[in-house]
Design a protein around this motif. Structure first.
Motif, mmCIF file in Angstrom:
data_model
loop_
_atom_site.group_PDB
_atom_site.id
_atom_site.type_symbol
_atom_site.label_atom_id
_atom_site.label_comp_id
_atom_site.label_asym_id
_atom_site.label_seq_id
_atom_site.Cartn_x
_atom_site.Cartn_y
_atom_site.Cartn_z
ATOM 1 N N GLU A 1 -0.174 -1.336 1.838
ATOM 2 C CA GLU A 1 -1.383 -0.508 1.835
ATOM 3 C C GLU A 1 -1.758 -0.068 0.424
ATOM 4 N N GLU A 2 -0.747 0.297 -0.368
ATOM 5 C CA GLU A 2 -1.017 0.773 -1.721
ATOM 6 C C GLU A 2 -1.575 -0.334 -2.602
ATOM 7 N N VAL A 3 -1.134 -1.546 -2.374
ATOM 8 C CA VAL A 3 -1.577 -2.672 -3.196
ATOM 9 C C VAL A 3 -2.942 -3.179 -2.741
ATOM 10 N N VAL A 4 -3.113 -3.274 -1.423
ATOM 11 C CA VAL A 4 -4.362 -3.779 -0.857
ATOM 12 C C VAL A 4 -5.478 -2.750 -0.967
ATOM 13 N N LYS B 1 -2.212 -11.607 7.122
ATOM 14 C CA LYS B 1 -3.610 -11.947 6.857
ATOM 15 C C LYS B 1 -4.327 -10.824 6.116
ATOM 16 N N VAL B 2 -3.836 -9.593 6.268
ATOM 17 C CA VAL B 2 -4.402 -8.465 5.523
ATOM 18 C C VAL B 2 -4.205 -8.687 4.034
ATOM 19 N N VAL B 3 -3.058 -9.244 3.673
ATOM 20 C CA VAL B 3 -2.749 -9.515 2.273
ATOM 21 C C VAL B 3 -3.514 -10.733 1.771
ATOM 22 N N GLY B 4 -3.643 -11.738 2.622
ATOM 23 C CA GLY B 4 -4.213 -13.017 2.185
ATOM 24 C C GLY B 4 -5.720 -13.122 2.273
ATOM 25 N N LEU C 1 10.349 -4.180 9.039
ATOM 26 C CA LEU C 1 9.275 -5.004 8.480
ATOM 27 C C LEU C 1 7.957 -4.229 8.463
ATOM 28 N N VAL C 2 7.712 -3.458 9.503
ATOM 29 C CA VAL C 2 6.500 -2.643 9.572
ATOM 30 C C VAL C 2 6.605 -1.460 8.614
ATOM 31 N N ALA C 3 7.749 -0.773 8.643
ATOM 32 C CA ALA C 3 7.914 0.470 7.899
ATOM 33 C C ALA C 3 7.936 0.275 6.393
ATOM 34 N N PHE C 4 8.598 -0.769 5.923
ATOM 35 C CA PHE C 4 8.835 -0.889 4.491
ATOM 36 C C PHE C 4 8.241 -2.141 3.854
ATOM 37 N N TRP C 5 7.467 -2.875 4.613
ATOM 38 C CA TRP C 5 6.734 -4.012 4.032
ATOM 39 C C TRP C 5 5.248 -3.885 4.334
ATOM 40 N N LEU D 1 6.689 -2.790 -4.874
ATOM 41 C CA LEU D 1 5.232 -2.810 -4.976
ATOM 42 C C LEU D 1 4.770 -3.756 -6.073
ATOM 43 N N ASN D 2 5.489 -3.785 -7.180
ATOM 44 C CA ASN D 2 5.161 -4.713 -8.260
ATOM 45 C C ASN D 2 5.300 -6.159 -7.797
ATOM 46 N N TYR D 3 6.321 -6.410 -6.995
ATOM 47 C CA TYR D 3 6.534 -7.765 -6.472
ATOM 48 C C TYR D 3 5.387 -8.150 -5.526
ATOM 49 N N ILE D 4 5.012 -7.227 -4.636
ATOM 50 C CA ILE D 4 3.930 -7.512 -3.688
ATOM 51 C C ILE D 4 2.634 -7.810 -4.439
ATOM 52 N N LYS D 5 2.340 -7.000 -5.466
ATOM 53 C CA LYS D 5 1.123 -7.215 -6.251
ATOM 54 C C LYS D 5 1.148 -8.574 -6.936
#
Length: 225
Positions: free
Chosen positions: A170-173, A114-117, A161-165, A210-214
């Motif tokens: 955080e960098e993108v949001v 939900k932080v992302v969405g 999932l917490v550590a690397f996703w 990070l590019n994928y997440i963005k």
């Protein structure tokens, strides 16, 4: 116990934490496997045939037999290849490992997404809710190098999932969901994970990830317009 040469194939997706955790387990066990990259927007006939119920990755094909859902797959791997066990041997410890694994997937992941969405006040609410859940994980790490104790185990593999996703979003949001001053134990644990060769080998490359997440976030924004 599987000792002979066997056909192992993983239907997965390079940026999926659920797919990557299966790769970690297979690599830790030293199991040779074929990785089949799946397009989650255009699902292959093999994926649909192998997982007709959920139609999702990951799916492990072992000698042609499909096993679905990452937590189920991890336990199957541990039962089948018994070297380098990832689940604790003690029944109580095994139960607790399963409990915390479900907590990560059903609570932290769902709330963290939900932080992302979300944006604005809704995002702020999601950040606080995620932190409240992470505080419980923080307590579990006190006095431990890993969630399972002295070495990498089932709970650590799931919680990558917490550590690397989650922490990379955080960098993108642009919001520190897991600040070091609030979660020193989690940050110490992440450093310990990065000292494990199997983890370094199996997590996605950071810049590409990070590019994928963005791109995914931009896609979600367009769909909400």
């Amino acid at each position: 116990m599987a000792e002979r040469s066997e056909a192992v194939k993983l239907l997965g997706m390079w940026a999926s934490p659920f797919s990557r955790r299966v790769e970690i387990a297979l690599t830790l066990k030293g199991v040779p496997y074929e990785f089949s990259e799946q397009d989650i927007a255009n699902k292959s006939p093999l994926l649909l045939q192998s997982n007709p119920v959920h139609k999702m990755i990951p799916v492990l094909l072992h000698n042609g037999k499909p096993i679905s859902e990452s937590l189920v797959i991890l336990e199957y791997i541990d039962d089948t290849w018994q070297n380098n066990p990832i689940l604790p041997q003690d029944p109580y410890d095994r139960a607790m490992a399963r409990f915390w694994a479900r907590f990560v997937d059903e609570q932290i992941y769902v709330t963290g997404m939900k932080v992302v969405g979300k944006v604005g006040e809704e995002r702020d609410v999601a950040v606080e809710a995620t932190r409240d859940l992470l505080k419980l994980l923080e307590k579990e790490l006190v006095g431990k190098d890993f969630l399972g104790g002295e070495s990498l185990g089932f709970m650590d593999i799931v919680a990558t999932l917490v550590a690397f996703w989650l922490m990379r979003t955080e960098e993108v949001v642009g919001v520190k969901v897991v600040p070091v001053e609030m979660f020193p134990e989690i940050h110490r644990w992440v450093k310990n994970l990065l000292d494990v060769d199997v983890i370094k080998k199996c997590i996605p490359p950071e810049d590409e990830h990070l590019n994928y997440i963005k791109a995914r976030m931009d896609s979600l924004k367009l769909k909400s317009v």
